[in-house]
Motif scaffolding. Structure first.
Motif, PDB file in Angstrom:
ATOM      1  N   GLY A   1      38.700  55.492  28.076  1.00  0.00           N
ATOM      2  CA  GLY A   1      38.469  56.882  27.727  1.00  0.00           C
ATOM      3  C   GLY A   1      37.013  57.288  27.756  1.00  0.00           C
ATOM      4  O   GLY A   1      36.660  58.382  27.316  1.00  0.00           O
ATOM      5  N   MET A   2      36.136  56.432  28.268  1.00  0.00           N
ATOM      6  CA  MET A   2      34.708  56.738  28.331  1.00  0.00           C
ATOM      7  C   MET A   2      34.230  56.664  29.777  1.00  0.00           C
ATOM      8  O   MET A   2      34.387  55.634  30.436  1.00  0.00           O
ATOM      9  N   TYR A   3      33.691  57.763  30.275  1.00  0.00           N
ATOM     10  CA  TYR A   3      33.046  57.796  31.591  1.00  0.00           C
ATOM     11  C   TYR A   3      33.965  57.269  32.690  1.00  0.00           C
ATOM     12  O   TYR A   3      33.602  56.406  33.491  1.00  0.00           O
ATOM     13  N   GLY A   4      35.187  57.796  32.692  1.00  0.00           N
ATOM     14  CA  GLY A   4      36.126  57.457  33.756  1.00  0.00           C
ATOM     15  C   GLY A   4      36.620  56.029  33.719  1.00  0.00           C
ATOM     16  O   GLY A   4      36.992  55.471  34.759  1.00  0.00           O
ATOM     17  N   ASP A   5      36.669  55.427  32.530  1.00  0.00           N
ATOM     18  CA  ASP A   5      37.124  54.034  32.384  1.00  0.00           C
ATOM     19  C   ASP A   5      36.344  53.095  33.298  1.00  0.00           C
ATOM     20  O   ASP A   5      36.886  52.118  33.827  1.00  0.00           O
ATOM     21  N   ASP A   6      35.065  53.385  33.481  1.00  0.00           N
ATOM     22  CA  ASP A   6      34.226  52.596  34.391  1.00  0.00           C
ATOM     23  C   ASP A   6      33.321  51.632  33.637  1.00  0.00           C
ATOM     24  O   ASP A   6      32.463  50.999  34.231  1.00  0.00           O
ATOM     25  N   LEU A   7      33.513  51.518  32.315  1.00  0.00           N
ATOM     26  CA  LEU A   7      32.619  50.698  31.506  1.00  0.00           C
ATOM     27  C   LEU A   7      33.363  49.526  30.881  1.00  0.00           C
ATOM     28  O   LEU A   7      34.522  49.637  30.482  1.00  0.00           O
ATOM     29  N   LEU A   8      32.658  48.413  30.792  1.00  0.00           N
ATOM     30  CA  LEU A   8      33.203  47.188  30.223  1.00  0.00           C
ATOM     31  C   LEU A   8      32.164  46.604  29.276  1.00  0.00           C
ATOM     32  O   LEU A   8      30.969  46.606  29.578  1.00  0.00           O
ATOM     33  N   ILE A   9      32.603  46.125  28.117  1.00  0.00           N
ATOM     34  CA  ILE A   9      31.693  45.445  27.204  1.00  0.00           C
ATOM     35  C   ILE A   9      32.055  43.970  27.155  1.00  0.00           C
ATOM     36  O   ILE A   9      33.239  43.610  27.183  1.00  0.00           O
ATOM     37  N   THR A  10      31.049  43.117  27.137  1.00  0.00           N
ATOM     38  CA  THR A  10      31.262  41.675  27.091  1.00  0.00           C
ATOM     39  C   THR A  10      30.463  41.072  25.949  1.00  0.00           C
ATOM     40  O   THR A  10      29.430  41.610  25.540  1.00  0.00           O
ATOM     41  N   SER A  11      30.951  39.966  25.432  1.00  0.00           N
ATOM     42  CA  SER A  11      30.202  39.192  24.443  1.00  0.00           C
ATOM     43  C   SER A  11      29.967  37.798  25.001  1.00  0.00           C
ATOM     44  O   SER A  11      30.805  37.252  25.723  1.00  0.00           O
ATOM     45  N   GLY A  12      28.821  37.234  24.686  1.00  0.00           N
ATOM     46  CA  GLY A  12      28.457  35.908  25.171  1.00  0.00           C
ATOM     47  C   GLY A  12      27.208  35.435  24.458  1.00  0.00           C
ATOM     48  O   GLY A  12      26.975  35.790  23.302  1.00  0.00           O
TER      49      GLY A  12
END
Length: 468
Positions: A227-238
């Motif tokens: 639901g943010m910016y055309g579902d073009d964003l991904l968050i990762t943890s590492g």
């Protein structure tokens, strides 16, 4: 210089656990060292993997029956340890369990406190003999289940038990740590041991892109910022090379560089991620810790991950499980519902937004995915893509009570969705059970009631004039 406090309606969100008598004491879950979903929650039940010396066993608890548990209804069938549980989004009685030997069982839960053994219907799914990392149901297609093994991603039609697509990841010479779908279930992101995130097209099985994320050795976890910016964003943890924990946000259409990298702390445990599409909140938590961090992400004027607040409990949790919005108590302004897995039992936890005035808070609750599928399994197999069907939370607030969820809802679907599919003696027929929980019908009934009340008042006024 004066520090500017970010304006957010979720800045003061806080966690509140249920009272002692409403907890589930004595429910000790499996001591597995693997990072799977050993507990799963929906609006009716909590499922938990139990410790066992051989094979895999889990139990199902009614949310309206808390207290001390010494005996359990046991759901068996796995010869190896159960590593993951997931409830169907369209049927609160249907659950999938995956084990260390690659076997997945999907069953219809018949919850009866007088029973001590499982008598439920079971469907067996198996494409790989490698460990099941995760199971996830399609967000809008009925009876489509994604099974993530160490060496493959498999898409099953639960009704026919067919594997309709197998994405072989063994050729990438690495194993999968985490997996998540986009809003429509057409794309998937997977975090691998080689520090890469790979994006797959679920309609074709093709790998769309891959990119290296964090340099450290901690497992890569992924969550789609839906639901943010055309579902073009991904968050990762590492983590970094020095094992400092990090969060990073990536633009999938151009993953050459992260939009931001946020250093968190020097903790040793792996960060798990949960993203709530309705509120756009990002939650991070870790096994063996007692805190949950709340973040918001902005891309304008520059990418920024805002730490809103941190919930800290007096004791550490072994894991957390999150329910859908249908689990929330809307009257209490609860926006996220979860279960903390403790050494002594299970603790339901509400995350609440404080408000000065009572009543339903429209701004906290946009329309949310309901329990009716947007398409059939056949339509998905044919290539159709559809967003989940949404329901009005305000309508749910007026017709349901989360404190007595079992009595306020009915079953929605069964294994036998096609009349021409033959099943064995354990099959379940739609005609044998109650009708679907139709939110649209409830809304229509409410509108008719409102219209009748208006007409009744008008008749009373006309009668008063007639007697004058």
């Amino acid at each position: 210089m004066r520090k500017i406090v970010r304006e957010s309606k979720f800045r003061n969100v806080y966690g509140q656990s249920y009272q002692k008598e409403k907890q589930f004491d004595g429910v000790v879950t499996s001591a597995s060292r693997l990072d799977g979903n050993l507990v799963a929650i929906n609006r009716l039940f909590i499922a938990a993997v139990l410790p066992t010396s051989g094979g895999g066993v889990f139990t199902v608890l009614r949310r309206d029956k808390p207290g001390r548990y010494d005996t359990f209804v046991k759901y068996e069938g796995h010869a190896a340890e159960i590593l993951d549980l997931s409830w169907s989004p369209f049927d609160p009685y249907k659950i999938a369990s995956g084990s260390d030997d690659g076997l997945v069982l999907v069953r219809w839960v018949e919850q009866d406190e007088t029973k001590t053994e499982d008598k439920s219907s079971v469907v067996t799914l198996k494409q790989s003999s490698r460990r099941v990392v995760q199971t996830q149901w399609h967000p809008s297609a009925l009876d489509i289940l994604f099974v993530v093994n160490l060496d493959s991603i498999n898409i099953f039609d639960v009704e026919t038990q067919d594997c309709i697509r197998c994405i072989d990841t063994s050729r990438m010479n690495d194993t999968i740590f985490s997996f998540c779908l986009n809003y429509e279930g057409s794309l998937a992101a997977a975090g691998f041991k080689d520090k890469k995130v790979r994006i797959f097209d679920m309609m074709t099985g093709e790998m769309k892109t891959e990119f290296i994320t964090h340099e450290g050795t901690k497992a890569i976890k992924v969550a789609w910022l839906l639901g943010m910016y055309g579902d073009d964003l991904l968050i990762t943890s590492g983590s970094t090379k020095m094992s400092a924990r990090q969060l990073s946000v990536w633009k999938i259409s151009d993953p050459s560089q992260p939009l931001l990298i946020e250093a968190v702390d020097q903790g040793s445990a792996v960060f798990n991620l949960f993203y709530d599409r309705d509120t756009k909140l990002i939650l991070s938590y870790a096994k063996g810790e007692s805190s949950v961090r709340f973040y918001e992400f902005d891309i304008d004027p520059e990418p920024k991950l805002h730490l809103l607040t941190t919930y800290s409990a007096p004791d550490a949790h072994r894991s957390l499980a999150f329910g859908s919005k249908l689990c929330c108590d809307f009257g209490a302004n609860e926006i996220i519902h979860s279960v903390r897995v403790l050494n002594k039992g299970l603790e339901e936890l509400m995350f609440i937004v404080p408000r000065k005035f009572e009543g339903f808070q429209d701004d906290l609750y946009p329309d949310t995915p309901g329990e009716e599928p947007a398409m059939s399994a056949e339509e998905f197999i044919e290539g159709k893509i559809a967003s989940p069907l949404l329901v009005s939370v305000k309508t749910l607030h007026s017709v349901t009570s989360p404190l007595s969820p079992v009595t306020s809802v009915t079953r929605s679907t069964t294994f036998s969705r096609r009349a021409n599919v033959e099943r064995g003696p354990s099959s379940v027929s739609r005609s044998d059970h109650e009708a679907p929980f139709d939110f649209n019908l409830i809304q229509e009934v409410k509108e008719i009631r409102s219209m009748l009340e208006t007409m009744s008042k008008r008749i009373d006024k006309l009668e008063e004039k007639e007697h004058e």
